[in-house]
Design a protein around this motif. Structure first.
Motif, PDB file in Angstrom:
ATOM      1  N   GLY A  74      54.884  -9.944  31.400  1.00  0.00           N
ATOM      2  CA  GLY A  74      55.005  -9.899  32.852  1.00  0.00           C
ATOM      3  C   GLY A  74      56.207  -9.106  33.327  1.00  0.00           C
ATOM      4  N   GLU A  75      56.439  -9.145  34.632  1.00  0.00           N
ATOM      5  CA  GLU A  75      57.562  -8.422  35.244  1.00  0.00           C
ATOM      6  C   GLU A  75      58.880  -8.845  34.615  1.00  0.00           C
ATOM      7  OE1 GLU A  75      57.574  -6.069  37.381  1.00  0.00           O
ATOM      8  OE2 GLU A  75      55.669  -6.125  38.454  1.00  0.00           O
ATOM      9  N   GLU A  76      59.074 -10.155  34.591  1.00  0.00           N
ATOM     10  CA  GLU A  76      60.303 -10.666  33.990  1.00  0.00           C
ATOM     11  C   GLU A  76      60.083 -10.808  32.488  1.00  0.00           C
ATOM     12  OE1 GLU A  76      61.862 -14.287  35.781  1.00  0.00           O
ATOM     13  OE2 GLU A  76      60.617 -13.858  37.529  1.00  0.00           O
ATOM     14  N   VAL A  79      61.079 -15.435  27.626  1.00  0.00           N
ATOM     15  CA  VAL A  79      62.030 -15.891  26.614  1.00  0.00           C
ATOM     16  C   VAL A  79      61.385 -17.036  25.844  1.00  0.00           C
ATOM     17  CG1 VAL A  79      64.312 -16.875  26.179  1.00  0.00           C
ATOM     18  CG2 VAL A  79      63.991 -15.277  28.083  1.00  0.00           C
ATOM     19  N   PRO A  82      55.189 -19.083  24.928  1.00  0.00           N
ATOM     20  CA  PRO A  82      53.972 -19.199  24.124  1.00  0.00           C
ATOM     21  C   PRO A  82      53.311 -17.833  23.944  1.00  0.00           C
ATOM     22  CG  PRO A  82      54.021 -20.901  25.818  1.00  0.00           C
ATOM     23  CD  PRO A  82      55.156 -19.953  26.118  1.00  0.00           C
ATOM     24  N   ALA A 113      49.944 -13.053  30.596  1.00  0.00           N
ATOM     25  CA  ALA A 113      51.246 -12.657  31.155  1.00  0.00           C
ATOM     26  C   ALA A 113      51.502 -13.364  32.479  1.00  0.00           C
ATOM     27  CB  ALA A 113      51.304 -11.136  31.332  1.00  0.00           C
ATOM     28  N   ARG A 114      50.448 -13.562  33.262  1.00  0.00           N
ATOM     29  CA  ARG A 114      50.575 -14.248  34.547  1.00  0.00           C
ATOM     30  C   ARG A 114      51.009 -15.704  34.378  1.00  0.00           C
ATOM     31  NH1 ARG A 114      45.341 -13.339  36.376  1.00  0.00           N
ATOM     32  NH2 ARG A 114      45.702 -11.104  36.222  1.00  0.00           N
ATOM     33  N   GLN A 115      50.681 -16.295  33.247  1.00  0.00           N
ATOM     34  CA  GLN A 115      51.126 -17.679  32.984  1.00  0.00           C
ATOM     35  C   GLN A 115      52.582 -17.721  32.502  1.00  0.00           C
ATOM     36  OE1 GLN A 115      48.563 -19.350  33.983  1.00  0.00           O
ATOM     37  NE2 GLN A 115      47.071 -17.719  33.644  1.00  0.00           N
ATOM     38  N   GLY A 116      53.170 -16.546  32.266  1.00  0.00           N
ATOM     39  CA  GLY A 116      54.519 -16.519  31.712  1.00  0.00           C
ATOM     40  C   GLY A 116      54.532 -16.466  30.191  1.00  0.00           C
ATOM     41  N   TRP A 117      53.346 -16.264  29.596  1.00  0.00           N
ATOM     42  CA  TRP A 117      53.243 -16.184  28.146  1.00  0.00           C
ATOM     43  C   TRP A 117      53.284 -14.718  27.712  1.00  0.00           C
ATOM     44  CZ3 TRP A 117      47.863 -18.974  28.400  1.00  0.00           C
ATOM     45  CH2 TRP A 117      48.019 -20.255  28.957  1.00  0.00           C
ATOM     46  N   VAL A 290      41.471 -22.989  33.866  1.00  0.00           N
ATOM     47  CA  VAL A 290      42.278 -24.185  34.114  1.00  0.00           C
ATOM     48  C   VAL A 290      42.392 -25.020  32.837  1.00  0.00           C
ATOM     49  CG1 VAL A 290      42.327 -26.397  35.345  1.00  0.00           C
ATOM     50  CG2 VAL A 290      41.853 -24.283  36.598  1.00  0.00           C
ATOM     51  N   ARG A 293      44.365 -23.014  30.066  1.00  0.00           N
ATOM     52  CA  ARG A 293      45.806 -23.003  30.336  1.00  0.00           C
ATOM     53  C   ARG A 293      46.434 -24.350  29.984  1.00  0.00           C
ATOM     54  NH1 ARG A 293      46.934 -21.347  36.154  1.00  0.00           N
ATOM     55  NH2 ARG A 293      46.821 -23.531  36.686  1.00  0.00           N
ATOM     56  N   ARG A 294      45.753 -25.412  30.388  1.00  0.00           N
ATOM     57  CA  ARG A 294      46.289 -26.746  30.079  1.00  0.00           C
ATOM     58  C   ARG A 294      46.345 -26.955  28.561  1.00  0.00           C
ATOM     59  NH1 ARG A 294      46.553 -31.986  33.455  1.00  0.00           N
ATOM     60  NH2 ARG A 294      46.117 -33.678  32.018  1.00  0.00           N
ATOM     61  N   GLU A 297      49.364 -25.019  27.286  1.00  0.00           N
ATOM     62  CA  GLU A 297      50.630 -25.648  27.692  1.00  0.00           C
ATOM     63  C   GLU A 297      50.886 -26.933  26.912  1.00  0.00           C
ATOM     64  OE1 GLU A 297      50.247 -26.009  31.920  1.00  0.00           O
ATOM     65  OE2 GLU A 297      50.864 -23.921  32.260  1.00  0.00           O
ATOM     66  N   ARG A 298      49.850 -27.752  26.756  1.00  0.00           N
ATOM     67  CA  ARG A 298      49.995 -29.003  26.015  1.00  0.00           C
ATOM     68  C   ARG A 298      50.501 -28.766  24.604  1.00  0.00           C
ATOM     69  NH1 ARG A 298      50.103 -31.482  29.629  1.00  0.00           N
ATOM     70  NH2 ARG A 298      48.484 -32.753  30.537  1.00  0.00           N
TER      71      ARG A 298
END
Lengths: 306, 306
Positions: A74-76, A79, A82, A113-117, A290, A293-294, A297-298
Motif C-alpha cells: 500500500g501507500e504506507e 511493518v 501479514p 494491500a488495502r487490508q494493510g497486508w 469479509v 479477511r477475518r 486476521e484471526r
C-alpha cells in the motif's frame, strides 16, 4: 425501499442486478463464462482501482521462467504485516499471476494491500510439461522465497497465509499436505477456494489426467492430509460452481465432521461462480472477502492472543 | 501492525481478545455459559444501543398470555420494508422475547431496524404444558398476524423472513415444513441458527423428550421437508456449538447435497458459541450479521430482479 445502511459493506457490494446476471450464467467452466464474468465485473474493479500503490514485479523464486512472483503493498510501507500469497487457477495448464491491462490477478494483491497486508501473486509451472507435484513444489519454493525475503517488503515471514482457487487450490492443498516438500514454517493459514481434494478416478476430468498422469488416487488426494493438518484452513465453494465442486465441498464437510466432530470453515460464496469468486474481492465483500479477511486476521494475530 | 481498514466491518467487529475469551468457554449449554456470554457482550450492546428507536410492545397474536410480540422500527418510519421475525431459544421450556434491562432480545429488533427493516420479536407457548407442535403453531400464528397487521408498521407482508435460534430454529423449521399448519404466504426466507432437524431417538436429549413426548422421529424431523422446501433457507452453526449441533449441520449438508447436488447456505459462526451467536448481531457483524443481512436483502428484493 430499505434505507442505506451506515457502514462499508453496503458500498462494497455488487448491485443486485449484477448478481442476477452472474446467477443466470451456466456454471460450466468455459471461455465464454470467463468472458461474461470479466465483462460484468471489470468495470467495478476499474472503479475502485485494481493495482496496489506499489508492485514489485517478476521477482524470481526459482530457475524456471514461470518461477516469478509480484509483491503488492500500500501507500504506507507496511511493518511486519501479514503476507497473503495467491496462487491462480487455470486447469493446471494455463493462467497467470497477471494479465496486463486487466484486473487478473493484480486485484488480489490490491485487495491484500488495502487490508494493510503484503500481497504476493505467483506464477508456477504448467502441465503437460510439468506434472504432479510440480505445482506443490512451486508453492513451496515461493513460500520459501517469502520466508527469506518478505521482511524487506514489510511482511512478517511468520504470518504467511496461502490462498489458491481452482487448480491453485489444488496446488496449495498439495503443498499443505507435504506433496511438494518444503517447510510449513511461517504458514499461518491456507484458503482453498473451489478446489478438488479427493482425486478418486471418478473425480478426475481431462485436465486432472493431464496433470496427474498415472499418479494413484491415494498419492494425489489431499483430503486425508487436510483433515489432519495443523494449519488453519478455510474452504469455499461458489453457489454457482459446477456440481463436482459442490460434491468436493460436501466431502470436505463429511470428512471434517468425522474427524473433528465439527464442520469446517466452509464459505458458500453467494451469487458467484467458479470464475467470479476471486473477482468478488474488493467489489463484493460480503460474498467472500469479509470471511477471508477475518480468517487472515484471526490467524496472523500475535501469538498469545488466540 | 495492520492498518485500519476504511470500512464499517472493522468497527463492527469484536476485539480479538474478546473472541479469545469466548473461544475459551466450554461449549456446553449451561447457565454459566449464559452468564459468561452476556457478561462479556452486554457492554458492547450498551455501547451501540440495543433498543430500536420505536418499539411497540406486547401486541397480541393469540389468546395465550405468551402469544405476544414486539415490533421494532427505526427513526424514520419504514415503507413496505422487509420484516424480520425472530423466535428466541430456551430449550422448549424457557426464554423470552425480551428480558427488561438486558439486550435479550431487543438487540435483534434493533439490528433489524438499523437495516431499515421492521423487526419483530415473539414469545410462544412452552413445554411441558404445550408440546409439539405448539411452537410451530405459534410461529404460524405470529406470521399470520404479521401478514394482517405489519403494513401499519411500515412492513411489507410479502417480505417476511423468519429466524430462530436453538429451540427457536426448531420451531421455525417445524413451521416451514408445515407441522404447525398455517400459510407460508409472504414468507421470503427462513434462517435456522443452531437448530436440530433430525430427531432420531439418538439425537434427542432431555428437553426434546419434554417437548416431543412420544412423537415419532418421522413426524418430528424436519430435515426431509427442509430440503424439499421452496422457501430459501440459511443455516448456521457456531464454531463452539456442542458436537450434536455440528452433527446436525453436517447432516443438513449431506442431505442437501444428495437432493440438490449443491451445498446449502450454511454459515459457520466463527469464534462464537450456542448462546453468543445471536448476541453477535450488531457487535460482530462478520461472524453472522453480514451473511444474514445479505440473505434477507437477496430474498426480499422486488420480484423480477432475482
Amino acid at each position: 425501499m430499505t434505507r442505506p445502511v451506515p457502514d462499508g459493506t453496503k458500498r462494497e457490494q455488487l448491485p443486485p442486478a449484477v448478481i442476477a446476471q452472474l446467477k443466470a450464467l451456466p456454471p460450466a467452466i468455459t471461455p465464454e463464462l470467463g468472458q461474461a464474468v470479466w465483462a460484468l465485473l471489470t468495470p467495478f474493479h476499474e472503479k475502485i482501482g485494481y493495482t496496489a500503490p506499489r508492485i514489485d514485479r517478476d521477482l524470481r523464486y526459482g530457475d524456471h521462467p514461470r518461477h516469478r512472483l509480484d509483491v503488492h503493498t500500500g501507500e504506507e510501507p507496511p511493518v511486519a504485516a501479514p503476507v497473503f500469497l495467491f496462487v491462480h487457477g487455470g486447469g493446471f495448464v494455463g493462467g497467470d499471476k497477471n494479465v496486463p491491462g486487466t484486473p487478473r490477478h493484480d486485484l488480489v494483491g490490491a485487495w491484500a494491500a488495502r487490508q494493510g497486508w503484503v500481497g504476493v501473486t505467483m506464477t508456477y509451472r504448467l502441465a503437460p510439461e510439468h506434472q504432479w507435484p510440480a505445482g506443490a513444489q512451486d508453492v513451496a519454493a515461493a513460500v520459501g522465497w517469502i520466508r527469506d525475503n518478505i521482511a524487506g517488503h514489510g511482511g512478517d515471514p511468520g504470518k504467511i497465509v496461502v490462498a489458491g482457487n481452482s487448480a491453485g487450490a489444488v496446488h496449495v492443498a498439495s503443498f499443505i499436505t507435504g506433496q511438494g516438500g518444503g517447510s510449513l514454517e511461517g504458514v499461518a493459514g491456507a484458503a482453498l477456494l473451489s478446489g478438488i481434494y479427493d482425486l478418486a478416478p471418478d473425480n478426475r476430468g481431462a485436465l486432472e489426467h493431464v496433470y496427474y498422469g498415472d499418479t494413484p488416487a491415494e498419492a494425489a488426494s489431499t483430503l486425508p492430509g487436510l483433515v489432519d493438518s495443523p494449519v488453519p484452513l478455510l474452504f469455499s465453494v461458489a453457489e454457482r460452481d459446477p456440481v463436482n465442486f459442490h460434491a468436493q465441498a460436501a466431502g470436505v464437510v463429511a470428512a471434517w465432521q468425522a474427524k473433528h466432530g465439527a464442520v469446517p470453515d466452509l464459505v458458500r460464496v453467494e451469487g458467484h461462480n467458479h470464475l467470479s469468486t476471486i473477482a468478488s474481492l474488493g467489489i463484493d465483500e460480503p460474498a467472500l472477502g469479509v470471511a477471508l479477511r477475518r480468517f487472515v486476521e484471526r490467524n496472523t494475530t500475535r501469538a498469545g492472543v488466540f
